[in-house]
Design a protein around this motif. Structure first.
Motif, short mmCIF file in Angstrom:
data_model
loop_
_atom_site.label_atom_id
_atom_site.label_comp_id
_atom_site.label_asym_id
_atom_site.label_seq_id
_atom_site.Cartn_x
_atom_site.Cartn_y
_atom_site.Cartn_z
N PRO A 9 0.68 -1.16 -0.11
CA PRO A 9 0.09 -0.19 -0.19
C PRO A 9 0.86 1.35 -0.03
N ASP A 10 2.10 1.26 0.61
CA ASP A 10 2.75 2.56 0.68
C ASP A 10 4.22 2.29 -0.27
N ASN A 11 4.45 1.41 -0.71
CA ASN A 11 5.76 1.02 -1.65
C ASN A 11 5.08 0.04 -2.93
N PRO A 12 4.32 0.49 -3.79
CA PRO A 12 3.79 -0.36 -4.67
C PRO A 12 5.03 -0.91 -5.61
N GLN A 13 4.95 -2.40 -5.69
CA GLN A 13 6.22 -3.06 -6.53
C GLN A 13 5.71 -2.47 -7.87
N VAL A 14 7.21 -2.07 -8.51
CA VAL A 14 6.86 -1.46 -10.24
C VAL A 14 6.55 -2.61 -10.94
N GLN A 21 -0.93 -2.44 -15.15
CA GLN A 21 -1.25 -1.58 -16.33
C GLN A 21 -1.26 -2.30 -17.61
N ALA A 22 -0.69 -3.51 -17.76
CA ALA A 22 -0.68 -4.17 -19.08
C ALA A 22 -2.28 -4.65 -19.20
N ALA A 23 -2.68 -5.23 -18.11
CA ALA A 23 -4.00 -5.90 -18.45
C ALA A 23 -5.05 -4.67 -18.55
N LEU A 24 -4.84 -3.36 -17.98
CA LEU A 24 -5.71 -2.52 -18.38
C LEU A 24 -5.75 -2.11 -19.88
N GLN A 25 -4.34 -2.08 -20.28
CA GLN A 25 -4.44 -1.78 -21.74
C GLN A 25 -5.04 -2.68 -22.63
N ARG A 26 -5.10 -3.86 -22.03
CA ARG A 26 -5.67 -4.92 -22.75
C ARG A 26 -7.17 -4.91 -22.74
N LEU A 133 -2.19 5.29 -11.88
CA LEU A 133 -2.52 6.54 -13.09
C LEU A 133 -1.30 6.84 -13.76
N SER A 134 -0.05 6.77 -13.01
CA SER A 134 1.18 7.18 -13.83
C SER A 134 1.46 6.17 -14.70
N ALA A 135 1.49 4.95 -14.48
CA ALA A 135 2.06 3.90 -15.36
C ALA A 135 0.89 3.89 -16.72
#
Length: 220
Positions: A9-14, A21-26, A133-135
């Protein structure tokens, strides 16, 4: 069944953020935590995914959807913001505020209010939301994970009152077969609503008092 991504929650793994992100783009639909409630969301520009979100929530096409932006400068890409509204928003974001604004042409019709040509936008104060959002580099649809018939409101922080509180595990079980991705930060669901502000007129109007409404009231 949805794929569960455990994210700090505080340091999201890149790597995890990039996979989501890839799943959302699909065109994936996800369940994820925000600074108000758990939400169902997708890439704003993934039409088929937005349609699925509407189906999951049983929303008619005349019901607008709220979406998340990473910053005020990004908001101005998707909405017309007056000088007064800009100053107000700058003092309130990031945080638990939904701003109703006139939509630009970049907002899909499927998302905005078809009569008023307005849209609801939030800039969340949540580390994982910001990372996603950034990714993604696109806004993310954000509508409450509470399902009909208990919840008939489209805003991501509305309609909490009539549904019993669900734990994180219960919520995941309920949505498991409806979404593609579950973002698990270990956070339990929150049941506090955001403050909704209508900034489409000359003067801001508090449509609903929620978290932080006292601070917003100073501008009304």
């Amino acid at each position: 069944m949805a794929k569960i991504f455990q994210v700090h929650p505080d340091n999201p793994q890149v790597r995890r953020i990039e996979e989501i992100q890839a799943a959302l783009q699909r065109g994936a639909v996800m369940l994820y935590p925000t600074d108000t409630v758990y939400a169902i969301g997708c890439d704003l520009n993934a039409k088929s995914a937005v349609e699925r979100v509407r189906q999951i929530k049983q929303l008619a096409n005349d019901k607008p959807l709220t979406f998340l932006c990473p910053s005020l400068s990004n908001v101005t890409t998707y909405a017309y913001v007056s000088d007064t509204a800009y100053r107000m928003m700058k003092s309130l974001i990031p945080g638990s505020y939904t701003f109703l604004l006139p939509a630009t042409k970049l907002v899909p019709r499927l998302v905005q209010n078809p009569k008023r040509k307005t849209t609801g936008i939030r800039v969340p104060n949540h580390t994982v939301c910001k990372a996603l959002l950034s990714a993604l580099a696109n806004p993310i649809i954000s509508t409450s994970a509470h399902l009909p018939p208990d919840d008939e409101i489209d805003d991501e922080s509305n309609g909490m009152e009539s549904e019993p509180y669900l734990s994180r595990v219960e919520l995941f079980d309920r949505l498991d077969k409806l979404v593609d991705v579950i973002v698990d930060t270990g956070e339990e669901p929150k049941y506090e609503v955001s403050t909704i502000l209508d900034l489409t007129g000359e003067r801001p109007i508090i449509v609903r008092q929620g978290l932080g409404w006292e601070k917003a009231a100073a501008w009304v």
